[in-house]
Design a protein around this motif. Structure first.
Motif, PDB file in Angstrom:
ATOM      1  N   MET A   1      -7.565  10.971 -16.586  1.00 56.16           N
ATOM      2  CA  MET A   1      -6.080  10.385 -15.802  1.00 56.16           C
ATOM      3  C   MET A   1      -5.249  11.223 -15.698  1.00 56.16           C
ATOM      4  SD  MET A   1      -2.419  10.010 -17.048  1.00 56.16           S
ATOM      5  CE  MET A   1      -2.345  10.134 -18.936  1.00 56.16           C
ATOM      6  N   ASN A   2      -4.465  10.467 -14.043  1.00 53.68           N
ATOM      7  CA  ASN A   2      -3.238  11.578 -13.408  1.00 53.68           C
ATOM      8  C   ASN A   2      -2.447  10.446 -13.233  1.00 53.68           C
ATOM      9  OD1 ASN A   2      -5.149  13.742 -12.052  1.00 53.68           O
ATOM     10  ND2 ASN A   2      -6.550  12.584 -11.574  1.00 53.68           N
ATOM     11  N   GLU A   3      -0.833  11.402 -13.305  1.00 51.67           N
ATOM     12  CA  GLU A   3      -0.127  11.098 -13.834  1.00 51.67           C
ATOM     13  C   GLU A   3       0.780  11.173 -12.140  1.00 51.67           C
ATOM     14  OE1 GLU A   3       2.665  10.736 -17.343  1.00 51.67           O
ATOM     15  OE2 GLU A   3       3.245  12.271 -16.327  1.00 51.67           O
ATOM     16  N   TYR A   4       1.658  10.122 -11.582  1.00 49.61           N
ATOM     17  CA  TYR A   4       2.224  10.637 -10.452  1.00 49.61           C
ATOM     18  C   TYR A   4       3.626   9.611 -10.014  1.00 49.61           C
ATOM     19  CZ  TYR A   4      -2.253  11.614  -8.518  1.00 49.61           C
ATOM     20  OH  TYR A   4      -3.328  12.174  -7.685  1.00 49.61           O
ATOM     21  N   ILE A   5       4.386  10.751 -10.108  1.00 50.59           N
ATOM     22  CA  ILE A   5       6.040   9.906  -9.582  1.00 50.59           C
ATOM     23  C   ILE A   5       6.531   9.801  -8.541  1.00 50.59           C
ATOM     24  CG2 ILE A   5       8.278  10.361 -10.680  1.00 50.59           C
ATOM     25  CD1 ILE A   5       6.611  12.371 -12.896  1.00 50.59           C
ATOM     26  N   ALA A   6       7.403   8.664  -8.182  1.00 49.29           N
ATOM     27  CA  ALA A   6       8.144   8.600  -6.865  1.00 49.29           C
ATOM     28  C   ALA A   6       8.734   7.076  -7.285  1.00 49.29           C
ATOM     29  CB  ALA A   6       6.408   7.990  -5.696  1.00 49.29           C
ATOM     30  N   LYS A   7       9.331   7.240  -5.887  1.00 52.28           N
ATOM     31  CA  LYS A   7      10.728   5.936  -6.128  1.00 52.28           C
ATOM     32  C   LYS A   7      10.225   4.898  -6.133  1.00 52.28           C
ATOM     33  CE  LYS A   7      13.975   9.872  -3.517  1.00 52.28           C
ATOM     34  NZ  LYS A   7      13.891   9.605  -1.656  1.00 52.28           N
ATOM     35  N   SER A   8       8.910   4.434  -5.860  1.00 53.39           N
ATOM     36  CA  SER A   8       8.482   2.897  -5.985  1.00 53.39           C
ATOM     37  C   SER A   8       7.050   3.172  -6.292  1.00 53.39           C
ATOM     38  CB  SER A   8       8.930   2.239  -4.619  1.00 53.39           C
ATOM     39  OG  SER A   8       7.555   2.880  -3.516  1.00 53.39           O
ATOM     40  N   VAL A   9       6.340   1.990  -6.505  1.00 51.15           N
ATOM     41  CA  VAL A   9       5.214   1.614  -6.971  1.00 51.15           C
ATOM     42  C   VAL A   9       4.030   1.860  -5.911  1.00 51.15           C
ATOM     43  CG1 VAL A   9       2.849   0.468  -7.999  1.00 51.15           C
ATOM     44  CG2 VAL A   9       5.636   0.529  -8.999  1.00 51.15           C
ATOM     45  N   GLU A  10       4.451   1.636  -4.354  1.00 49.65           N
ATOM     46  CA  GLU A  10       3.651   1.941  -3.847  1.00 49.65           C
ATOM     47  C   GLU A  10       3.655   3.748  -3.386  1.00 49.65           C
ATOM     48  OE1 GLU A  10       6.519  -0.437  -3.532  1.00 49.65           O
ATOM     49  OE2 GLU A  10       4.823  -2.029  -3.935  1.00 49.65           O
ATOM     50  N   GLU A  11       4.765   3.847  -3.267  1.00 51.40           N
ATOM     51  CA  GLU A  11       4.867   5.742  -2.761  1.00 51.40           C
ATOM     52  C   GLU A  11       4.165   6.274  -3.113  1.00 51.40           C
ATOM     53  OE1 GLU A  11       8.304   8.817  -3.099  1.00 51.40           O
ATOM     54  OE2 GLU A  11       8.829   6.896  -1.643  1.00 51.40           O
ATOM     55  N   ALA A  12       3.975   5.658  -5.666  1.00 48.99           N
ATOM     56  CA  ALA A  12       3.184   6.547  -6.073  1.00 48.99           C
ATOM     57  C   ALA A  12       1.629   5.932  -5.905  1.00 48.99           C
ATOM     58  CB  ALA A  12       3.162   5.966  -7.025  1.00 48.99           C
ATOM     59  N   LEU A  13       1.322   5.566  -5.801  1.00 57.41           N
ATOM     60  CA  LEU A  13      -0.073   4.855  -5.054  1.00 57.41           C
ATOM     61  C   LEU A  13      -0.187   5.527  -4.059  1.00 57.41           C
ATOM     62  CD1 LEU A  13      -0.251   1.017  -5.693  1.00 57.41           C
ATOM     63  CD2 LEU A  13      -0.931   2.616  -7.297  1.00 57.41           C
ATOM     64  N   GLU A  14       0.223   5.509  -2.912  1.00 66.55           N
ATOM     65  CA  GLU A  14      -0.236   6.303  -1.272  1.00 66.55           C
ATOM     66  C   GLU A  14      -0.403   7.661  -2.102  1.00 66.55           C
ATOM     67  OE1 GLU A  14      -0.683   4.980   1.400  1.00 66.55           O
ATOM     68  OE2 GLU A  14      -0.367   3.087   1.369  1.00 66.55           O
ATOM     69  N   LYS A  15       0.793   8.584  -2.676  1.00 65.63           N
ATOM     70  CA  LYS A  15       0.431   9.743  -3.053  1.00 65.63           C
ATOM     71  C   LYS A  15      -0.729  10.019  -4.101  1.00 65.63           C
ATOM     72  CE  LYS A  15       4.799  11.748  -4.347  1.00 65.63           C
ATOM     73  NZ  LYS A  15       5.844  11.897  -5.579  1.00 65.63           N
ATOM     74  N   ALA A  16      -1.440   8.534  -4.784  1.00 65.13           N
ATOM     75  CA  ALA A  16      -2.552   9.283  -5.408  1.00 65.13           C
ATOM     76  C   ALA A  16      -3.665   8.541  -4.565  1.00 65.13           C
ATOM     77  CB  ALA A  16      -2.299   8.161  -6.689  1.00 65.13           C
ATOM     78  N   SER A  17      -3.060   7.929  -3.963  1.00 61.96           N
ATOM     79  CA  SER A  17      -4.542   7.876  -2.682  1.00 61.96           C
ATOM     80  C   SER A  17      -4.764   8.724  -1.863  1.00 61.96           C
ATOM     81  CB  SER A  17      -4.140   6.377  -1.913  1.00 61.96           C
ATOM     82  OG  SER A  17      -5.491   6.734  -0.970  1.00 61.96           O
ATOM     83  N   ALA A  18      -3.980   9.437  -1.006  1.00 63.68           N
ATOM     84  CA  ALA A  18      -3.548  10.435  -0.306  1.00 63.68           C
ATOM     85  C   ALA A  18      -4.097  11.948  -1.511  1.00 63.68           C
ATOM     86  CB  ALA A  18      -2.391  11.587  -0.495  1.00 63.68           C
ATOM     87  N   ASP A  19      -3.854  12.088  -2.665  1.00 66.38           N
ATOM     88  CA  ASP A  19      -4.600  13.410  -3.882  1.00 66.38           C
ATOM     89  C   ASP A  19      -5.499  13.017  -3.873  1.00 66.38           C
ATOM     90  OD1 ASP A  19      -4.076  15.388  -5.582  1.00 66.38           O
ATOM     91  OD2 ASP A  19      -4.096  14.394  -6.752  1.00 66.38           O
ATOM     92  N   LEU A  20      -5.887  11.506  -4.388  1.00 66.20           N
ATOM     93  CA  LEU A  20      -7.925  11.552  -4.783  1.00 66.20           C
ATOM     94  C   LEU A  20      -8.890  11.446  -4.255  1.00 66.20           C
ATOM     95  CD1 LEU A  20      -6.479   9.746  -8.212  1.00 66.20           C
ATOM     96  CD2 LEU A  20      -7.105  11.755  -8.087  1.00 66.20           C
ATOM     97  N   GLY A  21      -8.193  10.580  -3.125  1.00 65.75           N
ATOM     98  CA  GLY A  21      -9.169  10.676  -1.607  1.00 65.75           C
ATOM     99  C   GLY A  21      -9.264   9.193  -1.816  1.00 65.75           C
ATOM    100  N   ILE A  22      -9.182   8.673  -2.927  1.00 68.90           N
ATOM    101  CA  ILE A  22      -9.402   6.695  -2.954  1.00 68.90           C
ATOM    102  C   ILE A  22      -8.095   5.199  -2.087  1.00 68.90           C
ATOM    103  CG2 ILE A  22     -10.115   4.833  -4.674  1.00 68.90           C
ATOM    104  CD1 ILE A  22     -10.589   7.324  -6.495  1.00 68.90           C
ATOM    105  N   ALA A  23      -8.937   4.565  -1.637  1.00 67.74           N
ATOM    106  CA  ALA A  23      -8.381   3.915  -0.893  1.00 67.74           C
ATOM    107  C   ALA A  23      -7.528   3.376  -2.317  1.00 67.74           C
ATOM    108  CB  ALA A  23      -9.268   2.624  -0.680  1.00 67.74           C
ATOM    109  N   VAL A  24      -5.804   2.806  -2.058  1.00 68.25           N
ATOM    110  CA  VAL A  24      -5.173   2.551  -2.329  1.00 68.25           C
ATOM    111  C   VAL A  24      -5.714   1.251  -3.611  1.00 68.25           C
ATOM    112  CG1 VAL A  24      -2.132   1.246  -2.721  1.00 68.25           C
ATOM    113  CG2 VAL A  24      -3.308   3.291  -1.473  1.00 68.25           C
TER     114      VAL A  24
END
Length: 199
Positions: free
Chosen positions: A1-24
């Motif tokens: 499990m990985n945790e991401y913090i951002a200003k919006s859900v969309e931004e957090a998902l973009e961070k996770a996508s870039a970090d993990l290499g998985i499409a949003v």
């Protein structure tokens, strides 16, 4: 499990996508916190991988069986996007039930529990000590035998109602055979498969 913090859900998902290499759209995540301050908004999401999902499913099964006072072990593998979990216990026949009905019910409960927890549907298939594998083997043989009969007689053959995974075995077994095709019909647990002659 990985945790991401951002200003919006969309931004957090973009961070996770870039970090993990998985499409949003393929991320499995839960929003664990949304905090709005005077000037700032903070969103925390937890992103899960398949290992987390499998671990949750295994633990759920073990908890259910423990509540029933049935000692058991579970073993999982990923096969063509299906999570296959094999249970071995001190009471295998009880877990299977008559014609596999108890196993089928347990399978549905586990799928619902996992889907509700992760807010996404997963293909999960439970087996008890190889029961399903043996059943699939016999279903496959029977499907081909019935298909040969349909080829000869040109008469449609209808199977008794069966679960989705068993219907899939029939479809796969007959697929590619000349002059026959399969079709499912009916609703819910009354859904059946037919083998139909085609010129």
């Amino acid at each position: 499990m990985n945790e991401y913090i951002a200003k919006s859900v969309e931004e957090a998902l973009e961070k996770a996508s870039a970090d993990l290499g998985i499409a949003v759209e393929d991320l499995v995540y839960l929003v664990t916190a949304e905090k709005v301050g005077l000037l700032k908004k903070k969103v925390i999401i937890e992103v899960y991988d398949l290992a987390d999902i499998i671990e949750y499913a295994e633990q759920y099964i073990l908890n259910v069986l423990d509540a029933l006072e049935i000692e058991s072990t579970v073993k999982s593998k990923l096969d063509d996007e299906i999570v296959r979990i094999t249970i071995d216990s001190t009471h295998n026949p009880i877990l299977i039930g008559k014609n596999g009905k108890t196993l089928q019910a347990l399978n549905e409960v586990v799928k619902l529990a996992v889907s509700n927890h992760f807010h996404k549907k997963f293909r999960i298939l439970l087996d008890v000590n190889g029961y399903k594998d043996k059943k699939y083997y016999h279903l496959s043989k029977m499907a081909r035998r019935c298909a040969h009969e349909v080829q000869k007689t040109k008469t449609t053959y209808t199977f008794d109602p069966m679960s989705a995974d068993e219907r899939r075995i029939i479809h796969n077994a007959v697929s590619g055979m000349p002059n026959v095709r399969t079709e499912s019909f009916g609703e819910g647990n009354r859904r059946q498969v037919q083998i139909i002659y085609v010129d």
